[in-house]
Design a protein around this motif. Structure first.
Motif, short mmCIF file in Angstrom:
data_model
loop_
_atom_site.label_atom_id
_atom_site.label_comp_id
_atom_site.label_asym_id
_atom_site.label_seq_id
_atom_site.Cartn_x
_atom_site.Cartn_y
_atom_site.Cartn_z
N ASN A 161 0.82 -1.21 0.00
CA ASN A 161 0.00 0.00 0.00
C ASN A 161 0.86 1.26 0.00
N ALA A 162 1.96 1.23 0.77
CA ALA A 162 2.86 2.39 0.81
C ALA A 162 3.49 2.64 -0.56
N ALA A 163 3.93 1.58 -1.21
CA ALA A 163 4.53 1.72 -2.55
C ALA A 163 3.49 2.21 -3.55
N GLU A 164 2.26 1.73 -3.41
CA GLU A 164 1.18 2.16 -4.30
C GLU A 164 0.91 3.66 -4.15
N GLU A 165 0.88 4.13 -2.89
CA GLU A 165 0.65 5.56 -2.64
C GLU A 165 1.78 6.40 -3.23
N LYS A 166 3.00 5.96 -3.05
CA LYS A 166 4.15 6.70 -3.61
C LYS A 166 4.08 6.72 -5.13
N SER A 167 3.70 5.60 -5.71
CA SER A 167 3.61 5.54 -7.16
C SER A 167 2.55 6.50 -7.70
N ARG A 168 1.42 6.59 -7.01
CA ARG A 168 0.38 7.53 -7.44
C ARG A 168 0.90 8.97 -7.39
N LYS A 169 1.58 9.29 -6.29
CA LYS A 169 2.10 10.64 -6.13
C LYS A 169 3.14 10.95 -7.19
N GLN A 170 4.04 10.01 -7.42
CA GLN A 170 5.09 10.24 -8.41
C GLN A 170 4.53 10.32 -9.83
N SER A 171 3.52 9.53 -10.12
CA SER A 171 2.89 9.60 -11.44
C SER A 171 2.27 10.97 -11.66
N ALA A 172 1.62 11.50 -10.62
CA ALA A 172 1.02 12.83 -10.72
C ALA A 172 2.10 13.90 -10.91
N GLU A 173 3.22 13.74 -10.20
CA GLU A 173 4.32 14.70 -10.35
C GLU A 173 4.92 14.64 -11.75
N ILE A 174 5.03 13.44 -12.29
CA ILE A 174 5.57 13.28 -13.64
C ILE A 174 4.64 13.94 -14.66
N ASP A 175 3.33 13.75 -14.47
CA ASP A 175 2.37 14.39 -15.38
C ASP A 175 2.51 15.91 -15.33
N GLU A 176 2.66 16.46 -14.13
CA GLU A 176 2.79 17.91 -13.99
C GLU A 176 4.09 18.40 -14.63
N LEU A 177 5.16 17.64 -14.43
CA LEU A 177 6.44 18.02 -15.04
C LEU A 177 6.38 17.95 -16.56
N ASN A 178 5.69 16.96 -17.08
CA ASN A 178 5.54 16.86 -18.53
C ASN A 178 4.76 18.05 -19.09
N LYS A 179 3.76 18.51 -18.34
CA LYS A 179 3.02 19.70 -18.77
C LYS A 179 3.93 20.92 -18.78
N ARG A 180 4.77 21.04 -17.74
CA ARG A 180 5.69 22.17 -17.67
C ARG A 180 6.73 22.11 -18.80
N ILE A 181 7.18 20.91 -19.11
CA ILE A 181 8.16 20.74 -20.19
C ILE A 181 7.53 21.17 -21.52
N ALA A 182 6.29 20.71 -21.76
CA ALA A 182 5.61 21.08 -23.02
C ALA A 182 5.40 22.59 -23.11
N LYS A 183 4.98 23.19 -22.00
CA LYS A 183 4.76 24.63 -21.97
C LYS A 183 6.07 25.38 -22.16
N GLY A 184 7.12 24.91 -21.50
CA GLY A 184 8.43 25.55 -21.62
C GLY A 184 9.00 25.42 -23.02
N GLN A 185 8.78 24.27 -23.65
CA GLN A 185 9.29 24.09 -25.00
C GLN A 185 8.58 25.01 -25.99
N ALA A 186 7.27 25.18 -25.79
CA ALA A 186 6.52 26.09 -26.65
C ALA A 186 7.03 27.52 -26.49
N ARG A 187 7.30 27.92 -25.24
CA ARG A 187 7.83 29.26 -24.99
C ARG A 187 9.22 29.41 -25.59
N LEU A 188 10.02 28.38 -25.49
CA LEU A 188 11.37 28.42 -26.06
C LEU A 188 11.32 28.58 -27.57
N ASP A 189 10.41 27.87 -28.22
CA ASP A 189 10.27 27.99 -29.67
C ASP A 189 9.86 29.41 -30.05
#
Length: 387
Positions: A98-126
């Motif tokens: 259960n602890a590993a599952e909770e961490k995985s959920r949190k990390q997946s959400a963080e990865i999704d947020e970082l991917n959004k920031r990367i896409a937004k940053g790349q658009a701004r860079l272009d």
């Protein structure tokens, strides 16, 4: 001799002997602590794996003469203790899962947020790169002459000065673009690095979950195999032994006079949590489950408090670590009772010396005595709430 003992006919002793052989053959991890719950039927607080599972010493010669055949309950008690150990191991592994599952959920959400920031940053860079390119082309079209040359060649000095101001503004804007371009590039690098680290952590948690899942299944399979070797009458007597052990533990706990000191009134949220938990009575225990049809022990307590509008940690170990500790004599309905030295089990106090909990595989959500398992301590999710 009680009814349970009379039911063990000579032919059935062979079946029980085979079950005890399985007890000796099952390999379990060396997990210190006490045996895990059996539908509220737990060894008394003094019982601990590695000690409670030991068979009593061989009888003296005189005792052997008087009673040459050991009572059947002796062998069934060894089976009961081994089952407790196996299910305790499964509970510990479930908390790890259960602890590993909770961490995985949190990390997946963080990865999704970082991917959004990367896409937004790349658009701004272009966009910035396009603007820098336009500025460079404009400078090229002007011939790249210095301001002094433009002044000499200009027919109208005022127009030149006005143009010079615009040029200076453009230069400042260009420097601003360069600074923003640099910051955006640095941000993108950091986002990418963070995302990579989260992915590594996610993979590590995936492996931890897989290891915990394998351990849970192995322990449950060993327990089921052990129980399958017993005949119907033996299983019935085993259940009686479980109930007797739970009764002894609860009686000893109540014998301390603790019930006389318990008188706390539930908070508003506590009453809602208790109502949710007790509404789940009869639903099966399934490791890793959070409802609505099945629960594990901490899945029941965490969902009960979430339904009351007060989210708490998912696992019993995190509930013990992060929620406010209160004295046992001060506990009130809605508080969580944490069990065993490793905080591997949890139930919700519902009053009158009882808890509601999801015991273990093969059992359902039930109400039992709060003292039927060794209590580690009590925590209060809504510590700031008034009664």
């Amino acid at each position: 001799m009680g009814p349970g003992k009379r039911s063990l006919l000579p032919g059935r002793r062979g079946v029980l002997a085979a079950a005890v052989t399985v007890v000796c053959a099952v390999t379990v991890l060396a997990v210190p602590g006490v045996a895990f719950a059996n539908s509220g039927s737990i060894a008394a607080p003094a019982s601990r794996p590695g000690t409670a599972a030991q068979l009593p010493p061989s009888p003296s010669p005189s005792a052997s003469t008087a009673s040459p055949t050991p009572p059947p309950d002796k062998d069934l008690e060894a089976v009961r203790v081994k089952l407790d150990e196996l299910y305790h191991d499964a509970a510990v592994a479930t908390d790890a899962y259960n602890a590993a599952e909770e961490k995985s959920r949190k990390q997946s959400a963080e990865i999704d947020e970082l991917n959004k920031r990367i896409a937004k940053g790349q658009a701004r860079l272009d966009e910035l790169q396009d603007r820098m390119g336009a500025a460079a082309r404009a400078q090229y079209r002007s011939g790249g002459l210095p301001p002094e040359a433009h002044l000499l060649l200009s027919d109208n000095p005022e127009n030149f000065l006005d143009g010079a101001r615009r040029v200076m503004e453009g230069q400042r804007a260009t420097r601003g673009l360069l600074s923003e371009l640099t910051r955006t590039q640095q941000d993108l690098e950091q986002y990418t690095e963070d995302a990579s680290a989260r992915l590594e952590q996610l993979e590590a948690n995936r492996k931890a979950k897989d290891a915990a899942r394998r351990k849970i299944k192995k322990r449950i399979a060993a327990a089921e195999k052990l129980e399958s070797r017993l005949e119907k009458a033996q299983k019935k007597r085993l259940a009686e032994l479980e109930e007797e052990a739970a009764l002894r533990a609860q009686t000893a706990w109540l014998g301390t006079g603790i019930l006389d000191e318990l008188g706390g009134t539930a908070s508003g949220q506590g009453r809602k949590a208790v109502a949710f938990a007790t509404a789940q009575l009869g639903k099966p225990y399934v490791w890793g489950a959070e409802g609505p049809d099945t629960f594990d022990c901490s899945g029941l307590t965490s969902q009960a408090w979430a339904s009351a509008g007060h989210p708490i940690p998912r696992t019993s170990q995190e509930q013990w670590k992060r929620l406010k500790h209160v004295a046992i004599e001060d506990m009130r309905p809605g508080d969580l009772v944490i069990y065993f030295h490793d905080a591997s089990h949890v139930g919700m106090y519902v009053g009158h010396g009882t808890i509601v909990h999801a015991p273990r595989p093969g059992r359902t959500v039930t109400i039992t005595g709060a003292g039927t398992m060794p209590i580690l301590g009590v925590v209060r999710p809504d510590a700031g709430a008034h009664e």
